[in-house]
Design a protein around this motif. Sequence first.
Motif, PDB file in Angstrom:
ATOM      1  N   LEU A  76       0.832  -1.206   0.000  1.00  0.00           N
ATOM      2  CA  LEU A  76       0.000   0.000   0.000  1.00  0.00           C
ATOM      3  C   LEU A  76       0.866   1.256   0.000  1.00  0.00           C
ATOM      4  O   LEU A  76       0.479   2.288  -0.560  1.00  0.00           O
ATOM      5  N   ILE A  77       2.039   1.169   0.613  1.00  0.00           N
ATOM      6  CA  ILE A  77       2.987   2.287   0.537  1.00  0.00           C
ATOM      7  C   ILE A  77       3.469   2.442  -0.904  1.00  0.00           C
ATOM      8  O   ILE A  77       3.533   3.556  -1.437  1.00  0.00           O
ATOM      9  N   GLY A 127       0.180   4.050  11.611  1.00  0.00           N
ATOM     10  CA  GLY A 127       1.037   4.491  12.705  1.00  0.00           C
ATOM     11  C   GLY A 127       2.379   4.990  12.192  1.00  0.00           C
ATOM     12  O   GLY A 127       2.966   4.389  11.276  1.00  0.00           O
ATOM     13  N   PRO A 128       2.902   6.076  12.749  1.00  0.00           N
ATOM     14  CA  PRO A 128       4.140   6.679  12.229  1.00  0.00           C
ATOM     15  C   PRO A 128       5.362   5.778  12.359  1.00  0.00           C
ATOM     16  O   PRO A 128       6.223   5.762  11.474  1.00  0.00           O
ATOM     17  N   ASN A 129       5.482   5.026  13.454  1.00  0.00           N
ATOM     18  CA  ASN A 129       6.654   4.169  13.621  1.00  0.00           C
ATOM     19  C   ASN A 129       6.681   3.052  12.584  1.00  0.00           C
ATOM     20  O   ASN A 129       7.738   2.727  12.032  1.00  0.00           O
ATOM     21  N   LEU A 130       5.517   2.457  12.317  1.00  0.00           N
ATOM     22  CA  LEU A 130       5.465   1.382  11.335  1.00  0.00           C
ATOM     23  C   LEU A 130       5.740   1.908   9.934  1.00  0.00           C
ATOM     24  O   LEU A 130       6.458   1.272   9.146  1.00  0.00           O
ATOM     25  N   GLU A 146       2.024  13.106   4.116  1.00  0.00           N
ATOM     26  CA  GLU A 146       1.021  12.819   3.092  1.00  0.00           C
ATOM     27  C   GLU A 146       0.652  11.341   3.101  1.00  0.00           C
ATOM     28  O   GLU A 146      -0.525  10.976   2.986  1.00  0.00           O
ATOM     29  N   MET A 147       1.665  10.491   3.251  1.00  0.00           N
ATOM     30  CA  MET A 147       1.383   9.057   3.311  1.00  0.00           C
ATOM     31  C   MET A 147       0.633   8.698   4.582  1.00  0.00           C
ATOM     32  O   MET A 147      -0.253   7.831   4.574  1.00  0.00           O
ATOM     33  N   MET A 148       0.957   9.350   5.681  1.00  0.00           N
ATOM     34  CA  MET A 148       0.220   9.110   6.923  1.00  0.00           C
ATOM     35  C   MET A 148      -1.259   9.453   6.738  1.00  0.00           C
ATOM     36  O   MET A 148      -2.137   8.705   7.188  1.00  0.00           O
TER      37      MET A 148
END
Length: 228
Positions: A28-29, A51-54, A42-44
């Motif tokens: 998905l990224i 989640g930012p860490n993942l 933007e992706m977040m």
Amino acid sequence: MVAGKRDYGQFCGLAAGLNVVGERWTLLIVRELLVSPARFNEMMDNLPGIGPNLLAERLRMLAETGVVEQLPVVGDGRGKLYQLTERGRELRAPLLAFARWGMAFLGEGDAEGVAHPKWAFLAVQAMVREDAVPDVHEVYEFRIGDEAFLIEVKGGQATFASGGAADPDLVVVGDPRTFVRLGANLVTPFIAIATGRVRIEGDPGAIDRCTRMLGWSEAARSDLPVSN
């Protein structure tokens, strides 16, 4: 192989590929970066629940394996822009094929979920029939929600990009869910256009070539009543 990452331990191309992109969220990224480079925030915004860490971990792994690279952001000394490398862009064809396969599992109940213009444009790309790409030079603009995307055809090849065109040969307008519904065969092109959920404006010849490329012409004909 990235140190510390799980490995299937199999001498197989599919297993090797899954070692890189098989983790949850990774494809998905890649989907987000297929249309255009993007910043972390933007992706977040487009990947609710990650989640930012993942996200940072997945981006780091993709960078270490040569799938994604970081670029500086002009005017922002601390900003980073993520984009696919040449190796990463090779995922376009298999990812579109997988998206085409996966749309068969979508139902109307899924339409209540989050929908984004980028994902809808991915559905449009998955509809493109390579054997029907016209051997002309034309630009087709898709205005999906509040974003614009382009398909440029030239010499029988199609390329895709984000952003509008100065003078497109045709413009297709609609909302994200309608385009995904079209890709999933939950609505036909004839119904989408007849009900105003999709609008097409431009040169009649370009409209004919674009709709044939997307398979919409054949689908529209199948909607017509058969006379005895």
